[in-house]
Write an enzyme that holds these catalytic residues in place. Structure first.
Site, PDB file in Angstrom:
ATOM      1  N   ASP A   9      20.511  70.805  37.424  1.00  0.00           N
ATOM      2  CA  ASP A   9      19.523  70.276  36.552  1.00  0.00           C
ATOM      3  C   ASP A   9      18.323  71.189  36.669  1.00  0.00           C
ATOM      4  O   ASP A   9      17.341  71.155  37.677  1.00  0.00           O
ATOM      5  CB  ASP A   9      19.050  68.931  37.000  1.00  0.00           C
ATOM      6  CG  ASP A   9      20.016  67.744  36.616  1.00  0.00           C
ATOM      7  OD1 ASP A   9      20.350  68.070  35.787  1.00  0.00           O
ATOM      8  OD2 ASP A   9      20.219  66.909  37.690  1.00  0.00           O
ATOM      9  N   LYS A  31      27.603  70.520  36.615  1.00  0.00           N
ATOM     10  CA  LYS A  31      27.132  69.742  35.469  1.00  0.00           C
ATOM     11  C   LYS A  31      26.002  70.061  34.785  1.00  0.00           C
ATOM     12  O   LYS A  31      24.984  70.745  35.208  1.00  0.00           O
ATOM     13  CB  LYS A  31      26.549  68.223  36.208  1.00  0.00           C
ATOM     14  CG  LYS A  31      26.071  67.366  35.164  1.00  0.00           C
ATOM     15  CD  LYS A  31      25.267  66.349  35.814  1.00  0.00           C
ATOM     16  CE  LYS A  31      23.946  66.334  34.674  1.00  0.00           C
ATOM     17  NZ  LYS A  31      23.364  65.036  34.963  1.00  0.00           N
ATOM     18  N   ASP A  58      26.876  66.516  30.633  1.00  0.00           N
ATOM     19  CA  ASP A  58      26.281  64.866  30.880  1.00  0.00           C
ATOM     20  C   ASP A  58      25.245  64.685  29.787  1.00  0.00           C
ATOM     21  O   ASP A  58      24.180  64.790  30.044  1.00  0.00           O
ATOM     22  CB  ASP A  58      26.027  64.957  32.290  1.00  0.00           C
ATOM     23  CG  ASP A  58      25.687  63.443  32.766  1.00  0.00           C
ATOM     24  OD1 ASP A  58      26.004  62.472  31.974  1.00  0.00           O
ATOM     25  OD2 ASP A  58      24.769  63.212  33.565  1.00  0.00           O
ATOM     26  N   LYS A  60      25.529  61.803  27.762  1.00  0.00           N
ATOM     27  CA  LYS A  60      25.316  60.239  28.163  1.00  0.00           C
ATOM     28  C   LYS A  60      25.024  59.844  26.736  1.00  0.00           C
ATOM     29  O   LYS A  60      24.140  59.126  26.087  1.00  0.00           O
ATOM     30  CB  LYS A  60      24.204  59.732  28.784  1.00  0.00           C
ATOM     31  CG  LYS A  60      24.448  60.009  30.316  1.00  0.00           C
ATOM     32  CD  LYS A  60      23.540  59.260  31.126  1.00  0.00           C
ATOM     33  CE  LYS A  60      23.491  59.784  32.752  1.00  0.00           C
ATOM     34  NZ  LYS A  60      23.480  61.046  32.854  1.00  0.00           N
ATOM     35  N   ASP A  63      25.011  55.817  20.622  1.00  0.00           N
ATOM     36  CA  ASP A  63      24.653  55.624  19.176  1.00  0.00           C
ATOM     37  C   ASP A  63      25.535  55.131  18.466  1.00  0.00           C
ATOM     38  O   ASP A  63      26.425  54.447  18.969  1.00  0.00           O
ATOM     39  CB  ASP A  63      24.346  57.157  18.474  1.00  0.00           C
ATOM     40  CG  ASP A  63      23.242  57.014  17.594  1.00  0.00           C
ATOM     41  OD1 ASP A  63      23.129  56.314  16.868  1.00  0.00           O
ATOM     42  OD2 ASP A  63      22.362  58.207  17.567  1.00  0.00           O
ATOM     43  N   THR A 118      22.683  55.195  38.502  1.00  0.00           N
ATOM     44  CA  THR A 118      22.405  54.872  40.010  1.00  0.00           C
ATOM     45  C   THR A 118      20.943  54.646  40.379  1.00  0.00           C
ATOM     46  O   THR A 118      20.735  54.435  41.552  1.00  0.00           O
ATOM     47  CB  THR A 118      23.142  55.913  40.758  1.00  0.00           C
ATOM     48  OG1 THR A 118      22.971  56.975  40.105  1.00  0.00           O
ATOM     49  CG2 THR A 118      24.300  55.886  40.791  1.00  0.00           C
ATOM     50  N   GLY A 204      23.271  66.870  43.042  1.00  0.00           N
ATOM     51  CA  GLY A 204      22.080  67.794  42.581  1.00  0.00           C
ATOM     52  C   GLY A 204      21.274  68.523  43.645  1.00  0.00           C
ATOM     53  O   GLY A 204      21.804  69.326  44.281  1.00  0.00           O
ATOM     54  N   ARG A 205      20.212  67.708  43.763  1.00  0.00           N
ATOM     55  CA  ARG A 205      18.859  67.977  44.175  1.00  0.00           C
ATOM     56  C   ARG A 205      19.529  68.633  45.989  1.00  0.00           C
ATOM     57  O   ARG A 205      18.960  69.443  46.573  1.00  0.00           O
ATOM     58  CB  ARG A 205      17.754  67.436  44.270  1.00  0.00           C
ATOM     59  CG  ARG A 205      17.081  67.343  43.066  1.00  0.00           C
ATOM     60  CD  ARG A 205      16.283  66.265  42.706  1.00  0.00           C
ATOM     61  NE  ARG A 205      16.939  64.871  42.336  1.00  0.00           N
ATOM     62  CZ  ARG A 205      16.599  63.845  42.013  1.00  0.00           C
ATOM     63  NH1 ARG A 205      15.399  63.773  41.726  1.00  0.00           N
ATOM     64  NH2 ARG A 205      17.316  62.825  41.733  1.00  0.00           N
TER      65      ARG A 205
HETATM   66  O1  C5P Z   1      19.771  65.363  42.137  1.00  0.00           O
HETATM   67  P1  C5P Z   1      20.885  64.243  42.211  1.00  0.00           P
HETATM   68  O2  C5P Z   1      21.683  64.345  43.187  1.00  0.00           O
HETATM   69  O3  C5P Z   1      20.060  62.859  42.381  1.00  0.00           O
HETATM   70  O4  C5P Z   1      21.516  64.332  40.640  1.00  0.00           O
HETATM   71  C1  C5P Z   1      22.231  63.428  40.318  1.00  0.00           C
HETATM   72  C2  C5P Z   1      22.856  63.798  38.857  1.00  0.00           C
HETATM   73  O5  C5P Z   1      23.787  62.976  38.514  1.00  0.00           O
HETATM   74  C3  C5P Z   1      21.433  63.896  37.937  1.00  0.00           C
HETATM   75  O6  C5P Z   1      22.007  65.284  37.111  1.00  0.00           O
HETATM   76  C4  C5P Z   1      21.597  62.781  37.086  1.00  0.00           C
HETATM   77  O7  C5P Z   1      21.465  62.762  35.706  1.00  0.00           O
HETATM   78  C5  C5P Z   1      23.161  62.270  37.217  1.00  0.00           C
HETATM   79  N1  C5P Z   1      23.681  60.877  36.904  1.00  0.00           N
HETATM   80  C6  C5P Z   1      23.065  60.002  37.598  1.00  0.00           C
HETATM   81  N2  C5P Z   1      23.292  58.653  37.675  1.00  0.00           N
HETATM   82  C7  C5P Z   1      24.187  58.414  36.630  1.00  0.00           C
HETATM   83  C8  C5P Z   1      24.683  59.230  35.812  1.00  0.00           C
HETATM   84  C9  C5P Z   1      24.366  60.601  36.186  1.00  0.00           C
HETATM   85  O8  C5P Z   1      22.263  60.184  38.914  1.00  0.00           O
HETATM   86  N3  C5P Z   1      24.670  57.163  36.631  1.00  0.00           N
END
Ligand code: C5P
Length: 230
Positions: A9, A31, A58, A60, A63, A118, A204-205
């Site tokens: 991200d 991703k 991703d 999502k 529509d 989440t 991610g982070r």
């Molecule tokens: O940085 P972090 O670990 O929170 O990133 C989680 C990634 O998963 C983000 O890119 C977020 O868009 C994605 N995601 C999520 N919850 C979902 C679907 C995707 O956190 N239900």
């Protein structure tokens, strides 16, 4: 075997590719989300593939069925291996997305339906009185009957969903012990996600913002390898 997907991200494609360069050889899946794709588009997906990554796109989609089917056809042309739609888009939309993906033949990407983000905690989903766990399970049952390949859910819901359906489970909201939750509400550790039956863990982070992303990824992979499914 559970797979690790690193959520790249970044708004700046240069930053994203620099991080990908550091993770190349350690991680095979990454991703690309809205933040990067809106700016850099399919070219970014191609560059990541050239680096050797399998790309989870991703975006999502949510529509009307015709628009989502068209978007899935376009997404298939990027070479992405995994795509997301919202299961709350309903049966016609989900079936249209699957039919569009199947047109791409054997090398089609997997289509996963987002159940409950989440970041939602109890009582935070507009107009939904059910708990996130119950609502996610309800949506997963629907996704299964509509023929999706898998669902996106938290590691807290994965065991019930895996027991109830033959769907693959992709779990974000993963935090190693001691890591900041950030905006995630329903989090589990990498080991808990593997034990919960997650087929893909999206992180991610905790990796991309670490001082040494490759070392952070290796630590998570080791934790995953040391855990087994219950
Ligand atoms: O940085 P972090 O670990 O929170 O990133 C989680 C990634 O998963 C983000 O890119 C977020 O868009 C994605 N995601 C999520 N919850 C979902 C679907 C995707 O956190 N239900």
């Amino acid at each position: 075997m559970s797979e690790l997907i690193v959520a790249m991200d970044f708004a700046d494609p240069g930053d994203l590719l620099a991080c990908a360069g550091e993770l190349k050889g350690t991680v095979t899946w990454c991703k690309v989300g809205l933040e990067a794709f809106v700016l850099a588009g399919p070219d970014l997906v191609h560059k990541l593939e050239q680096l050797g990554f399998q790309v989870f796109l991703d975006l999502k989609f949510y529509d009307i069925p015709n628009t989502v089917a068209a978007a899935v056809r376009s997404a298939c042309r990027t070479g992405a291996r995994l795509l997301t739609i919202h299961t709350q888009g309903g049966e016609a939309m989900c079936r249209a997305a699957m039919a569009a993906a199947r047109e791409a033949g054997e090398k089609r990407p997997l289509i996963f339906g987002v159940t409950v983000l989440t970041s939602f905690g109890e009582g935070q989903m507009p107009g939904i009185a059910q708990s996130p766990q119950d609502f996610a399970q309800f949506l997963a049952r629907s996704a299964s009957s509509w023929g999706l390949d898998g669902v996106v859910c938290s590691g807290l819901e994965a065991p019930a969903i895996k027991a109830d359906t033959s769907l693959l489970a992709l779990c974000p909201g993963i935090r190693p012990k001691g890591a900041a939750a950030n905006d995630q509400a329903r989090v589990v550790t990498p080991a808990m996600a593997v034990q919960a039956g997650a087929d893909f863990l999206v992180v991610g982070r905790p990796i991309t913002r670490a001082a040494d992303p490759a070392a952070a990824a290796r630590a998570i992979l080791e934790e995953m390898a040391g855990a087994s499914r219950i």
